[in-house]
Motif scaffolding. Structure first.
Motif, PDB file in Angstrom:
ATOM      1  N   TYR A  20      21.639  13.733  63.096  1.00 31.64           N
ATOM      2  CA  TYR A  20      22.686  13.549  64.082  1.00 31.64           C
ATOM      3  C   TYR A  20      23.867  12.865  63.411  1.00 31.64           C
ATOM      4  O   TYR A  20      23.697  12.122  62.448  1.00 31.64           O
ATOM      5  CB  TYR A  20      22.200  12.668  65.250  1.00 31.64           C
ATOM      6  CG  TYR A  20      21.498  13.396  66.366  1.00 31.64           C
ATOM      7  CD1 TYR A  20      20.254  13.994  66.155  1.00 31.64           C
ATOM      8  CD2 TYR A  20      22.072  13.496  67.621  1.00 31.64           C
ATOM      9  CE1 TYR A  20      19.617  14.668  67.182  1.00 31.64           C
ATOM     10  CE2 TYR A  20      21.440  14.171  68.660  1.00 31.64           C
ATOM     11  CZ  TYR A  20      20.207  14.745  68.422  1.00 31.64           C
ATOM     12  OH  TYR A  20      19.568  15.415  69.438  1.00 31.64           O
ATOM     13  N   GLN A  39      27.233  10.358  64.264  1.00 33.65           N
ATOM     14  CA  GLN A  39      27.813   9.474  65.263  1.00 33.65           C
ATOM     15  C   GLN A  39      29.138   8.931  64.742  1.00 33.65           C
ATOM     16  O   GLN A  39      29.166   8.178  63.762  1.00 33.65           O
ATOM     17  CB  GLN A  39      26.875   8.315  65.619  1.00 33.65           C
ATOM     18  CG  GLN A  39      27.382   7.441  66.759  1.00 33.65           C
ATOM     19  CD  GLN A  39      26.354   6.435  67.234  1.00 33.65           C
ATOM     20  OE1 GLN A  39      25.461   6.029  66.495  1.00 33.65           O
ATOM     21  NE2 GLN A  39      26.466   6.019  68.514  1.00 33.65           N
ATOM     22  N   ARG A  42      32.164   4.322  67.613  1.00 36.59           N
ATOM     23  CA  ARG A  42      32.278   4.031  69.037  1.00 36.59           C
ATOM     24  C   ARG A  42      32.135   5.288  69.915  1.00 36.59           C
ATOM     25  O   ARG A  42      32.654   5.343  71.022  1.00 36.59           O
ATOM     26  CB  ARG A  42      33.589   3.303  69.347  1.00 36.59           C
ATOM     27  CG  ARG A  42      33.718   1.998  68.584  1.00 36.59           C
ATOM     28  CD  ARG A  42      35.025   1.294  68.903  1.00 36.59           C
ATOM     29  NE  ARG A  42      34.995   0.677  70.222  1.00 36.59           N
ATOM     30  CZ  ARG A  42      34.517  -0.522  70.479  1.00 36.59           C
ATOM     31  NH1 ARG A  42      33.990  -1.233  69.520  1.00 36.59           N
ATOM     32  NH2 ARG A  42      34.544  -1.031  71.704  1.00 36.59           N
ATOM     33  N   GLU A  72      29.275   8.717  71.011  1.00 31.30           N
ATOM     34  CA  GLU A  72      27.859   8.990  71.159  1.00 31.30           C
ATOM     35  C   GLU A  72      27.353   9.879  70.022  1.00 31.30           C
ATOM     36  O   GLU A  72      28.112  10.634  69.418  1.00 31.30           O
ATOM     37  CB  GLU A  72      27.597   9.681  72.518  1.00 31.30           C
ATOM     38  CG  GLU A  72      28.092  11.115  72.624  1.00 31.30           C
ATOM     39  CD  GLU A  72      29.552  11.223  73.030  1.00 31.30           C
ATOM     40  OE1 GLU A  72      30.315  10.247  72.881  1.00 31.30           O
ATOM     41  OE2 GLU A  72      29.935  12.326  73.494  1.00 31.30           O
ATOM     42  N   PRO A  73      26.062   9.816  69.719  1.00 28.42           N
ATOM     43  CA  PRO A  73      25.494  10.696  68.681  1.00 28.42           C
ATOM     44  C   PRO A  73      25.528  12.156  69.132  1.00 28.42           C
ATOM     45  O   PRO A  73      25.370  12.457  70.311  1.00 28.42           O
ATOM     46  CB  PRO A  73      24.050  10.216  68.560  1.00 28.42           C
ATOM     47  CG  PRO A  73      24.006   8.865  69.207  1.00 28.42           C
ATOM     48  CD  PRO A  73      25.050   8.895  70.278  1.00 28.42           C
TER      49      PRO A  73
END
Lengths: 114, 110
Positions: B36, B38, B41, B43-44
């Motif tokens: 993932y 990210q 600040r 979201e993933p």
């Protein structure tokens, strides 16, 4: 298609107060997750729902945290009473199935406990 | 031992460089693996799945070594826009629980 909605985006409270976060997953997604992400760390799973049943809540501090998913759609996560170490981003995610690795996250709710 | 371990970095590389991230996992029964991304600040978001045979998506290559319980992500020809934290994720096969590593921070400089 609407994404995962979360509110509030930001919350500042004093220790021992309570707070609640709300999540609305992507329509049709049966699985819903709440993750806690402390600054500088990866997300930690707090609780996982499949429809409105709990699949895993092994890392949920049940003395102060509670979560529910009524009617298998929206979910709320509550902290009462809050501690300083609860300061984190609370991420809600949903997925279509449990055996897929694709989680769709909301923007998160950033909690600061003073 | 942590369930999923990553080098936290940060990795500071110039544009055009090749960079590799490593991840180890403790549960030998794990079957599914993912990377993932990210942004700061944010979201993933799923970057790519990791298959036993290895897989490639443009400049990104993911590999899995089950014997060593090791996953890697290779980024070739780094771009400024690759600057982010890369999270290694493992499905522990118990109800689809996804376990995240702490993330590796990448900063690509001009």
């Amino acid at each position: 298609e609407a994404g995962v909605a979360q509110s509030p985006r930001y919350k500042i409270i004093e220790k021992r107060q309570s707070v609640a976060f709300w999540c609305n997953p992507i329509s049709g997604h049966a699985t819903l997750y709440w993750y806690q992400q402390i600054l500088g760390q990866g997300p930690k799973l707090l609780i996982q729902f499949q429809n409105n049943g709990v699949v895993d809540d092994s890392q949920l501090p049940k003395d102060r945290f509670s979560a529910e998913r009524l009617k298998g759609v929206d979910s709320t996560l509550k902290i009462q009473p809050a501690k300083l170490e609860d300061s984190a981003v609370y991420l809600c995610a949903s997925s279509l199935m449990t055996d897929t690795g694709e989680l769709f996250f909301g923007e998160g709710s950033r909690l600061t406990v003073l | 031992r942590k369930e999923v371990e990553q080098d936290p970095g940060p990795f500071n590389v110039p544009e055009g460089a090749t960079v590799a991230f490593n991840c180890t996992y403790s549960n030998s029964a794990s079957q599914s693996f993912f990377w993932y991304r990210q942004d700061c600040r944010k979201e993933p978001k799923l970057l790519m799945s990791v298959y036993s045979s290895g897989n490639e998506d443009g400049r990104f290559t993911a590999q899995l070594n089950r014997a060593s319980q090791y996953i890697s992500l290779l980024i070739r020809d780094s771009k400024l826009s690759d600057s982010a934290t890369y999270l290694c994720v493992v499905n522990d096969n118990q109800g689809g629980k996804l376990i995240f590593g702490q993330g590796t921070e990448l900063s690509v400089k001009p």
